[in-house]
Design an enzyme around this catalytic site. Structure first.
Site, PDB file in Angstrom:
ATOM      1  N   LYS A 164     -15.559  82.288  10.279  1.00 25.43           N
ATOM      2  CA  LYS A 164     -15.697  84.107  10.548  1.00 25.43           C
ATOM      3  C   LYS A 164     -16.181  84.257   8.798  1.00 25.43           C
ATOM      4  O   LYS A 164     -17.298  85.442   8.504  1.00 25.43           O
ATOM      5  CB  LYS A 164     -13.900  84.390  10.316  1.00 25.43           C
ATOM      6  N   GLU A 180     -22.706  89.500   7.258  1.00 23.18           N
ATOM      7  CA  GLU A 180     -22.083  91.283   6.755  1.00 23.18           C
ATOM      8  C   GLU A 180     -22.924  91.668   6.031  1.00 23.18           C
ATOM      9  O   GLU A 180     -23.063  92.852   5.467  1.00 23.18           O
ATOM     10  CB  GLU A 180     -20.532  91.027   7.155  1.00 23.18           C
TER      11      GLU A 180
HETATM   12  N1  LIG Z   1      -8.866  96.081   8.961  1.00 21.33           N
HETATM   13  C1  LIG Z   1      -9.990  95.186   9.209  1.00 21.33           C
HETATM   14  O1  LIG Z   1     -11.271  95.547   9.435  1.00 21.33           O
HETATM   15  C2  LIG Z   1      -9.726  94.117   9.065  1.00 21.33           C
HETATM   16  C3  LIG Z   1     -11.417  92.665   9.942  1.00 21.33           C
HETATM   17  C4  LIG Z   1     -10.424  91.609  10.364  1.00 21.33           C
HETATM   18  C5  LIG Z   1     -10.213  90.938  10.009  1.00 21.33           C
HETATM   19  N2  LIG Z   1      -8.682  91.459   9.154  1.00 21.33           N
HETATM   20  C6  LIG Z   1      -7.735  91.187   8.213  1.00 21.33           C
HETATM   21  O2  LIG Z   1      -6.355  90.944   8.923  1.00 21.33           O
HETATM   22  C7  LIG Z   1      -5.539  90.936   8.043  1.00 21.33           C
HETATM   23  C8  LIG Z   1      -4.539  92.315   8.642  1.00 21.33           C
HETATM   24  O3  LIG Z   1      -5.305  93.116   7.845  1.00 21.33           O
HETATM   25  P1  LIG Z   1      -5.161  95.181   8.022  1.00 21.33           P
HETATM   26  O4  LIG Z   1      -6.131  95.577   7.720  1.00 21.33           O
HETATM   27  O5  LIG Z   1      -4.098  95.389   9.614  1.00 21.33           O
HETATM   28  O6  LIG Z   1      -3.929  95.131   6.609  1.00 21.33           O
HETATM   29  P2  LIG Z   1      -2.911  96.142   6.710  1.00 21.33           P
HETATM   30  O7  LIG Z   1      -3.081  95.830   5.256  1.00 21.33           O
HETATM   31  O8  LIG Z   1      -3.651  97.351   7.423  1.00 21.33           O
HETATM   32  O9  LIG Z   1      -1.732  95.954   7.885  1.00 21.33           O
HETATM   33  C9  LIG Z   1      -1.025  94.724   7.307  1.00 21.33           C
HETATM   34  C10 LIG Z   1       0.374  94.763   7.457  1.00 21.33           C
HETATM   35  O10 LIG Z   1       1.248  93.362   7.395  1.00 21.33           O
HETATM   36  C11 LIG Z   1       2.021  94.072   7.019  1.00 21.33           C
HETATM   37  N3  LIG Z   1       3.007  93.212   6.373  1.00 21.33           N
HETATM   38  C12 LIG Z   1       3.038  92.323   5.101  1.00 21.33           C
HETATM   39  N4  LIG Z   1       4.089  91.368   4.699  1.00 21.33           N
HETATM   40  C13 LIG Z   1       4.233  91.065   5.363  1.00 21.33           C
HETATM   41  C14 LIG Z   1       5.093  89.603   6.253  1.00 21.33           C
HETATM   42  N5  LIG Z   1       5.961  89.092   5.096  1.00 21.33           N
HETATM   43  N6  LIG Z   1       5.200  90.065   7.501  1.00 21.33           N
HETATM   44  C15 LIG Z   1       5.532  91.162   8.027  1.00 21.33           C
HETATM   45  N7  LIG Z   1       4.712  91.846   7.806  1.00 21.33           N
HETATM   46  C16 LIG Z   1       4.028  91.866   7.020  1.00 21.33           C
HETATM   47  C17 LIG Z   1       2.687  94.983   6.530  1.00 21.33           C
HETATM   48  O11 LIG Z   1       3.801  95.959   6.104  1.00 21.33           O
HETATM   49  C18 LIG Z   1       1.161  95.991   7.316  1.00 21.33           C
HETATM   50  O12 LIG Z   1       2.048  96.693   8.178  1.00 21.33           O
HETATM   51  C19 LIG Z   1      -5.937  90.609   6.578  1.00 21.33           C
HETATM   52  O13 LIG Z   1      -5.789  89.114   6.177  1.00 21.33           O
HETATM   53  C20 LIG Z   1      -7.357  91.341   7.212  1.00 21.33           C
HETATM   54  O14 LIG Z   1      -8.338  90.413   5.868  1.00 21.33           O
HETATM   55  C21 LIG Z   1      -8.840  93.054   8.879  1.00 21.33           C
HETATM   56  O1  LIG Z   2     -15.714  91.620  11.097  1.00 21.68           O
HETATM   57  C1  LIG Z   2     -14.636  92.479  10.173  1.00 21.68           C
HETATM   58  O2  LIG Z   2     -14.503  93.055  11.025  1.00 21.68           O
HETATM   59  C2  LIG Z   2     -14.667  92.954   9.329  1.00 21.68           C
HETATM   60  O3  LIG Z   2     -15.214  91.547   8.250  1.00 21.68           O
HETATM   61  C3  LIG Z   2     -13.711  92.479   8.507  1.00 21.68           C
HETATM   62  O4  LIG Z   2     -13.104  91.277   8.352  1.00 21.68           O
HETATM   63  C4  LIG Z   2     -13.337  93.054   6.873  1.00 21.68           C
HETATM   64  O5  LIG Z   2     -13.485  94.437   7.351  1.00 21.68           O
HETATM   65  C5  LIG Z   2     -14.350  92.907   5.788  1.00 21.68           C
HETATM   66  O6  LIG Z   2     -13.736  91.463   5.550  1.00 21.68           O
HETATM   67  C6  LIG Z   2     -13.600  93.356   4.913  1.00 21.68           C
HETATM   68  O7  LIG Z   2     -14.745  92.355   4.388  1.00 21.68           O
HETATM   69  P1  LIG Z   2     -14.616  92.651   2.422  1.00 21.68           P
HETATM   70  O8  LIG Z   2     -13.649  93.576   2.179  1.00 21.68           O
HETATM   71  O9  LIG Z   2     -15.230  91.543   1.695  1.00 21.68           O
HETATM   72  O10 LIG Z   2     -16.205  93.702   2.352  1.00 21.68           O
END
Ligand SMILES: NC(=O)c1ccc[n+]([C@@H]2O[C@H](COP(=O)([O-])OP(=O)(O)OC[C@H]3O[C@@H](n4cnc5c(N)ncnc54)[C@H](O)[C@@H]3O)[C@@H](O)[C@H]2O)c1
Ligand SMILES: O=C(O)[C@H](O)[C@@H](O)[C@H](O)[C@H](O)COP(=O)(O)O
Length: 352
Positions: free
Chosen positions: A188, A195
């Site tokens: 990833k 990306e």
């Molecule tokens: N947003 C994206 O496009 C994306 C894509 C792939 C991976 N991710 C990864 O997935 C993870 C979550 O991302 P997201 O975008 O959903 O974040 P987000 O901030 O939208 O959601 C995170 C959630 O975790 C909760 N949280 C925080 N601490 C907590 C705890 N101790 N116990 C229970 N819940 C808790 C928060 O209240 C929130 O609802 C991150 O590691 C992020 O990097 C995000």
């Molecule tokens: O594959 C995905 O769905 C994205 O990569 C996701 O993981 C997230 O949106 C990035 O982690 C943002 O990354 P940056 O904040 O480093 O641009």
């Protein structure tokens, strides 16, 4: 299957919805009780804390974390206190693969299985499915395969790769056991490094299109900026949003990132409200570090990472040093403050 989701934000909540649509039973927990209540209203089982969550699962318990990567260590420690040997803890967030290697070892000593799942797809994953890159022990991977199958996109309408025959494989369904603990997040991490590079390539190209009218604006050139030598070749007032849309159709660079770019430009052709200060959450840095560690060249990925730093003025001091040197050796002036080169323009004040 029955499993628990910890973290019900942009990603976790929609993964739960996709799992429930696929017939799985989900216990849900978030520090924000409103997030829990919203999913309980849709059929999930709410938990009030980690102990309650563990009590509502059957062994071997499966718990999926979808929380900001910086919090994962603490939550893993707390959860490991309420889980039993044989249970499986999945980290679906964007954690550094090095943390996985360390955590998996520590949890193994308690009899717990740790699985890292790099999850790609963002906020569109509910409908499109999520691409899943998995690291961890074989048995744990086998146990969670039914949930991976549901969360992943499936074969969909993507044409089968030439030469592939027989039953569809995991990777054709959108999930892959990449190797032992850490391998999922390593894959990833590289995905995200790429990306950055693809995003930067699209952004740079579109910026060049935006500036293809430089010859029309030649009169605005400052004496401090080299004149355009052949203004007749830069007389194109190109409609960049239309080109982004065009390139989606049959071009070699058509891609989901281009689809999203075209959608952004359609909704906001002048990109109002964006300052151009691009954030990064670490994946690009880890990619470049890994490349340095193993001695593999990644010049495009590194440049795209550094462009993000520069976008946030992290190059300001360096640029001041450049101007200072020009002033020193040649008495050259810099462009006056506040009169920056704008996208689509070479606007600059004449300096003496
Ligand atoms: N947003 C994206 O496009 C994306 C894509 C792939 C991976 N991710 C990864 O997935 C993870 C979550 O991302 P997201 O975008 O959903 O974040 P987000 O901030 O939208 O959601 C995170 C959630 O975790 C909760 N949280 C925080 N601490 C907590 C705890 N101790 N116990 C229970 N819940 C808790 C928060 O209240 C929130 O609802 C991150 O590691 C992020 O990097 C995000
Ligand atoms: O594959 C995905 O769905 C994205 O990569 C996701 O993981 C997230 O949106 C990035 O982690 C943002 O990354 P940056 O904040 O480093 O641009």
């Amino acid at each position: 299957m029955k499993l628990a989701m910890v973290g019900l934000g942009r990603m976790g909540a929609n993964i739960v919805r996709r799992l429930m649509r696929g017939g799985h039973e989900c216990v849900v927990y978030d520090v924000n009780p409103d997030a829990v209540a919203a999913l309980v209203a849709e059929g999930a089982i709410g938990a009030t804390d980690y102990a309650d969550l563990a009590a509502k699962l059957d062994g071997p318990r499966v718990v999926w974390l979808m929380i900001p990567a910086g919090l994962t260590g603490r939550v893993v420690d707390e959860l490991s206190e309420v889980l039993q040997p044989g249970d499986i803890l999945i980290d679906g967030g964007n954690s550094n693969y090095r943390d996985d290697v360390r955590r998996a070892k520590a949890l193994r000593e308690k009899g717990l299985n740790y699985v890292d799942v790099g999850t790609s797809g963002g906020v569109f994953g509910l409908e499109r499915g999520y691409c899943l890159m998995v690291g961890g022990p074989d048995e744990a991977f086998a146990t969670i395969t039914p949930i991976l199958k549901t969360i992943a996109p499936g074969a969909g309408e993507i044409e089968r790769t030439l030469g592939r025959t027989g039953e569809l494989t995991d990777e054709e369904l959108g999930f892959l056991h990449c190797g032992p603990s850490g391998a999922g997040h390593f894959v990833k991490m590289v995905h995200n490094g790429i990306e950055y590079g693809v995003m930067a390539a699209l952004a740079e190209g579109l910026n060049l299109l935006e500036n293809a009218d430089a010859g029309i604006r030649e009169a605005e050139h400052s004496a401090e900026v080299a004149p355009l030598e052949e203004p007749e070749y830069y007389q194109f007032d190109i409609d960049t949003p239309k080109v982004a849309e065009l390139w989606r159709r049959g071009s070699v660079i058509s891609s989901w990132l281009l689809d999203l770019t075209a959608a952004a430009l359609q909704g906001n052709p002048t990109l109002d409200g964006l300052a151009g200060r691009v954030s990064d959450s670490g994946e690009g840095r880890w990619t470049v570090k890994a490349a340095v560690d193993v001695g593999v060249p990644v010049p495009v990925l590194a440049a795209s990472l550094f462009e993000r730093f520069a976008s946030r003025d992290e190059d300001l001091y360096a640029n001041k040093v450049l101007s200072a040197m020009r002033l020193q050796f040649g008495g050259h002036k810099e462009l006056p403050a506040g009169d920056v080169l704008e996208a689509g323009g070479n606007k600059a004040e004449t300096t003496s």
